[in-house]
Design a protein around this motif. Structure first.
Motif: not given
Ligand SMILES: *Cc1c(COP(=O)(O)O)cnc(C)c1O
Length: 342
Positions: A33, A37, A205-206, A209, A327, A330-331
């Protein structure tokens, strides 16, 4: 040539995928999503599909549409569910997508729009964000063909938090009541915490990455920032550098101004914690970060105008020091910077 860029490491991404796969002991659905990220969902999906990943998580049907087909045998799960008729044409066009339904209304709408087509369910076990109440699960299973029943943990990144155990207990009851479906609970932190959160499918997710949300996390850095020296200057002891003159040179110094700032997603609050590599030297950021520029003290390094300085952000460390979440870091990063995969 762009004066700054984000360099992404496919080998590290795949290694992180393998680590989570081995740690979970079950197949993974990779969270991609928010455009992976911020790293770029399409190249992430291509690399992970080649590594064997067959499920990908996005937030919305629009994200699923932007992603396209993830590759042979793979599904895309839409975490925000099927909220209305306006999504029906997309759902029609993207047959590899399964929405993760989280309200009784979504269940009814999906059943009416696509009778017999599989969907997933999200059950709320105590986070009080998205999800059906446990009592709504049986009627939902009667109305749609449920592939996976999910729940999500609020405190998996805080070892020993009592809410995690309460959520696990409630989820076990849901699992016992839905024997026909597969089950998924774990995010990256819960995967690191151990296999009792794994069930049939885990959702990292995290950690893929390069984030490390749990003390047991072991992810390799996936991204680094590179920026060219736009200008070099020598300043005398006592000279101020940057907006607000918040830093003054404690000695005669060489200052490199580089093409990177908060509009590239490097928050001002990180300034005291950042240093760039130039050859084998570490060079600290000094003064305030500007919108598109920052200053680096390269007194100790051999640097010329046009050289690249390199920042390999340690997300967990920067988060702990700055109070910004891994988060957010990163995003926030990648929006404007050109991305290069290696
Ligand atoms: C984003 C998300 C994940 C991935 O969480 P990480 O903490 O990034 O590993 C897993 N499950 C759901 C429901 C999510 O929204």
């Amino acid at each position: 040539m762009q004066p700054s860029r984000l360099v992404l490491d496919r080998t590290a991404l795949v290694a992180n995928y393998r680590w989570h796969e081995a740690r979970a002991g079950v197949p993974l659905a990779a969270a991609v999503k928010a455009d992976g990220y911020g790293l770029g969902a399409r190249p992430v999906v291509a690399a992970l599909h080649a590594a064997g990943c067959r499920a990908f998580l996005v937030s919305t049907f629009a994200e699923a549409d932007a992603l396209g087909h993830p590759g042979e045998g793979a599904s895309v799960l839409v975490l925000h569910g099927f909220t209305g008729e306006e999504e029906a044409p997309l759902a029609q066009r993207l047959p590899w997508v399964r929405p993760v339904l989280s309200t009784a209304r979504q269940v009814a709408r999906w059943a009416a729009a696509f009778p017999g087509r599989p969907a997933d369910l999200m059950v709320d076990t105590g986070m009080n964000r998205l999800g059906l109440a446990p009592a709504e699960v049986a009627p939902a299973c009667a109305a749609v063909a449920v592939a996976v029943v999910h729940s999500h943990l609020a405190t998996a990144d805080e070892p020993g938090h009592p809410l995690t155990e309460r959520q696990l207990e409630r989820f076990r009851e849901v699992v016992a009541a839905t024997p026909g479906a597969a089950h998924a609970l774990a995010n990256s932190a819960a995967i690191a915490a151990g296999p009792r959160f794994s069930f049939d499918l885990a959702r990292p997710g995290l950690g893929l990455y390069g984030g490390r949300p749990h003390p047991a996390s072991d992810s390799r850095p996936v991204l680094r920032l590179e920026a060219r020296v736009l200008q070099l200057r020598t300043v005398p002891k006592g000279a101020p550098v940057g907006y607000g003159a918040t830093w003054t040179a404690p000695r005669p110094s060489r200052i490199a101004t580089i093409n990177l700032g908060y509009a590239d997603g490097v928050p001002r609050a990180l300034a005291p914690h950042l240093s760039f590599g130039a050859g084998d030297r570490r060079c600290p950021v000094v003064g305030r970060i500007s919108m598109d520029l920052m200053a680096v003290d390269v007194t100790e390094a051999e640097v010329s105008e046009g050289d690249w300085l390199v920042l390999e952000p340690d997300l967990a460390r920067l988060s702990a020091r700055s109070g910004l979440s891994q988060y957010e870091l990163l995003t926030g990063l990648a929006r404007r910077l050109p991305r290069t995969w290696r």
